[in-house]
Write a protein that holds these residues in place. Structure first.
Motif, PDB file in Angstrom:
ATOM      1  N   LEU A   1      33.843  48.221  50.004  1.00 64.47           N
ATOM      2  CA  LEU A   1      34.465  48.636  48.756  1.00 64.47           C
ATOM      3  C   LEU A   1      34.561  47.470  47.790  1.00 64.47           C
ATOM      4  O   LEU A   1      34.678  46.310  48.193  1.00 64.47           O
ATOM      5  CB  LEU A   1      35.854  49.210  49.039  1.00 64.47           C
ATOM      6  CG  LEU A   1      35.884  50.413  49.986  1.00 64.47           C
ATOM      7  CD1 LEU A   1      37.307  50.821  50.270  1.00 64.47           C
ATOM      8  CD2 LEU A   1      35.112  51.568  49.385  1.00 64.47           C
ATOM      9  N   ASN A   2      34.506  47.769  46.510  1.00 66.23           N
ATOM     10  CA  ASN A   2      34.638  46.745  45.483  1.00 66.23           C
ATOM     11  C   ASN A   2      36.101  46.347  45.328  1.00 66.23           C
ATOM     12  O   ASN A   2      36.979  46.873  45.995  1.00 66.23           O
ATOM     13  CB  ASN A   2      34.106  47.273  44.148  1.00 66.23           C
ATOM     14  CG  ASN A   2      32.614  47.468  44.187  1.00 66.23           C
ATOM     15  OD1 ASN A   2      31.929  46.792  44.934  1.00 66.23           O
ATOM     16  ND2 ASN A   2      32.116  48.394  43.387  1.00 66.23           N
ATOM     17  N   LYS A   3      36.325  45.421  44.402  1.00 63.03           N
ATOM     18  CA  LYS A   3      37.698  44.990  44.125  1.00 63.03           C
ATOM     19  C   LYS A   3      38.490  46.161  43.546  1.00 63.03           C
ATOM     20  O   LYS A   3      37.938  47.002  42.843  1.00 63.03           O
ATOM     21  CB  LYS A   3      37.695  43.843  43.118  1.00 63.03           C
ATOM     22  CG  LYS A   3      37.056  42.597  43.648  1.00 63.03           C
ATOM     23  CD  LYS A   3      37.048  41.516  42.588  1.00 63.03           C
ATOM     24  CE  LYS A   3      36.312  40.290  43.079  1.00 63.03           C
ATOM     25  NZ  LYS A   3      36.199  39.278  42.035  1.00 63.03           N
ATOM     26  N   PRO A   4      39.782  46.209  43.816  1.00 60.66           N
ATOM     27  CA  PRO A   4      40.570  47.311  43.265  1.00 60.66           C
ATOM     28  C   PRO A   4      40.688  47.206  41.736  1.00 60.66           C
ATOM     29  O   PRO A   4      40.615  46.131  41.168  1.00 60.66           O
ATOM     30  CB  PRO A   4      41.941  47.137  43.926  1.00 60.66           C
ATOM     31  CG  PRO A   4      41.976  45.725  44.377  1.00 60.66           C
ATOM     32  CD  PRO A   4      40.559  45.307  44.646  1.00 60.66           C
ATOM     33  N   VAL A   5      40.871  48.336  41.101  1.00 56.49           N
ATOM     34  CA  VAL A   5      41.022  48.393  39.654  1.00 56.49           C
ATOM     35  C   VAL A   5      42.450  47.973  39.307  1.00 56.49           C
ATOM     36  O   VAL A   5      43.414  48.472  39.876  1.00 56.49           O
ATOM     37  CB  VAL A   5      40.749  49.819  39.132  1.00 56.49           C
ATOM     38  CG1 VAL A   5      40.987  49.913  37.634  1.00 56.49           C
ATOM     39  CG2 VAL A   5      39.345  50.232  39.491  1.00 56.49           C
ATOM     40  N   VAL A   6      42.573  47.029  38.348  1.00 52.98           N
ATOM     41  CA  VAL A   6      43.885  46.542  37.927  1.00 52.98           C
ATOM     42  C   VAL A   6      44.312  47.329  36.690  1.00 52.98           C
ATOM     43  O   VAL A   6      43.557  47.437  35.726  1.00 52.98           O
ATOM     44  CB  VAL A   6      43.837  45.028  37.605  1.00 52.98           C
ATOM     45  CG1 VAL A   6      45.197  44.536  37.146  1.00 52.98           C
ATOM     46  CG2 VAL A   6      43.352  44.252  38.808  1.00 52.98           C
ATOM     47  N   LEU A   7      45.530  47.872  36.736  1.00 48.16           N
ATOM     48  CA  LEU A   7      46.053  48.650  35.619  1.00 48.16           C
ATOM     49  C   LEU A   7      47.236  47.931  34.989  1.00 48.16           C
ATOM     50  O   LEU A   7      48.016  47.260  35.667  1.00 48.16           O
ATOM     51  CB  LEU A   7      46.480  50.035  36.089  1.00 48.16           C
ATOM     52  CG  LEU A   7      45.383  50.919  36.681  1.00 48.16           C
ATOM     53  CD1 LEU A   7      45.978  52.220  37.178  1.00 48.16           C
ATOM     54  CD2 LEU A   7      44.294  51.182  35.673  1.00 48.16           C
ATOM     55  N   SER A   8      47.381  48.099  33.691  1.00 44.64           N
ATOM     56  CA  SER A   8      48.523  47.535  32.974  1.00 44.64           C
ATOM     57  C   SER A   8      49.738  48.432  33.207  1.00 44.64           C
ATOM     58  O   SER A   8      49.608  49.540  33.725  1.00 44.64           O
ATOM     59  CB  SER A   8      48.200  47.441  31.474  1.00 44.64           C
ATOM     60  OG  SER A   8      48.107  48.741  30.932  1.00 44.64           O
ATOM     61  N   PRO A   9      50.937  47.985  32.820  1.00 41.32           N
ATOM     62  CA  PRO A   9      52.122  48.842  32.983  1.00 41.32           C
ATOM     63  C   PRO A   9      51.993  50.179  32.244  1.00 41.32           C
ATOM     64  O   PRO A   9      52.636  51.152  32.617  1.00 41.32           O
ATOM     65  CB  PRO A   9      53.265  48.006  32.408  1.00 41.32           C
ATOM     66  CG  PRO A   9      52.812  46.591  32.524  1.00 41.32           C
ATOM     67  CD  PRO A   9      51.310  46.638  32.376  1.00 41.32           C
ATOM     68  N   GLU A  10      51.153  50.235  31.206  1.00 46.41           N
ATOM     69  CA  GLU A  10      50.956  51.478  30.480  1.00 46.41           C
ATOM     70  C   GLU A  10      49.969  52.404  31.184  1.00 46.41           C
ATOM     71  O   GLU A  10      49.750  53.525  30.752  1.00 46.41           O
ATOM     72  CB  GLU A  10      50.432  51.204  29.052  1.00 46.41           C
ATOM     73  CG  GLU A  10      51.407  50.472  28.153  1.00 46.41           C
ATOM     74  CD  GLU A  10      51.344  48.965  28.376  1.00 46.41           C
ATOM     75  OE1 GLU A  10      50.258  48.426  28.620  1.00 46.41           O
ATOM     76  OE2 GLU A  10      52.404  48.332  28.332  1.00 46.41           O
TER      77      GLU A  10
END
Length: 194
Positions: free
Chosen positions: A150-159
């Motif tokens: 698996l690739n790196k996890p997707v980083v999400l902002s607080p929004e």
């Protein structure tokens, strides 16, 4: 099939199963696929070792006595006490038992040696090529499949939006090359003539 003959051949299977701790045994059953249900009967006994599956052998075999109108048979591992199939079964044509064909029993087992499925196929006998006309056994030991990378996890902002990293400048990317050139210039010096 005569019950006494059948019982004596499969009693030999039970004794042979004690021969080695690594060797396992499976009894393959056959059932005619017909409008009126018929109880499965033993077809063959296979002896196998999960560490050497290519050395599997048929230690008992009784040619099936099927009704004349039978066109298909079901093969698998059956538990007569519970009256249920303990492995997945496959359906084969009765032509696999015709003259000039030798049945090949294919048994799939899990890594612990428990039967998973059984298949049957008739192999044409060529008298010029082989002297072994009896039934053959093939054992296949399953293994765990390859897990996905698996690739790196997707980083999400607080929004809840995806965070896009800022693009680095050329100096931020290649600072180490500039430092190496400066270091070589200072340390290397020139060969001064006096």
């Amino acid at each position: 099939m005569k019950p006494a003959k059948l019982l004596s051949s499969f009693a030999g299977i039970a004794l042979a199963s004690f021969a080695s701790a690594n060797e396992l045994m499976a009894t393959i059953y056959i059932q005619a696929v017909a409008a009126s249900p018929v109880a499965p009967v033993p077809l063959a006994g296979l002896q196998y070792d999960i560490h050497a599956p290519s050395e599997a052998q048929v230690i008992a075999y009784e040619a099936p006595e099927l009704p004349d109108d039978t066109k298909l048979v079901r093969v698998g591992v059956y538990d007569p006490a519970a009256k249920q199939w303990t492995s997945s079964t496959s359906v084969a044509s009765v032509d696999n038992f015709d003259k000039g064909y030798s049945p090949a029993l294919m048994l799939s087992v899990d890594p612990s040696g428990t039967p998973i499925s059984v298949a049957l196929r008739g192999v044409r006998i060529d008298a010029g090529q082989t002297r072994d006309f009896g039934p053959q056994a093939m054992v296949f030991v399953t293994a765990a499949g390859k897990q996905p990378d698996l690739n790196k996890p997707v980083v999400l902002s607080p929004e809840g939006k995806q965070v896009v990293p800022e693009e680095k400048s050329m100096f931020q990317k290649y600072w180490w090359v500039i430092a190496l050139v400066v270091l070589m210039s200072v340390v290397g010096g020139g060969d001064e003539k006096k």
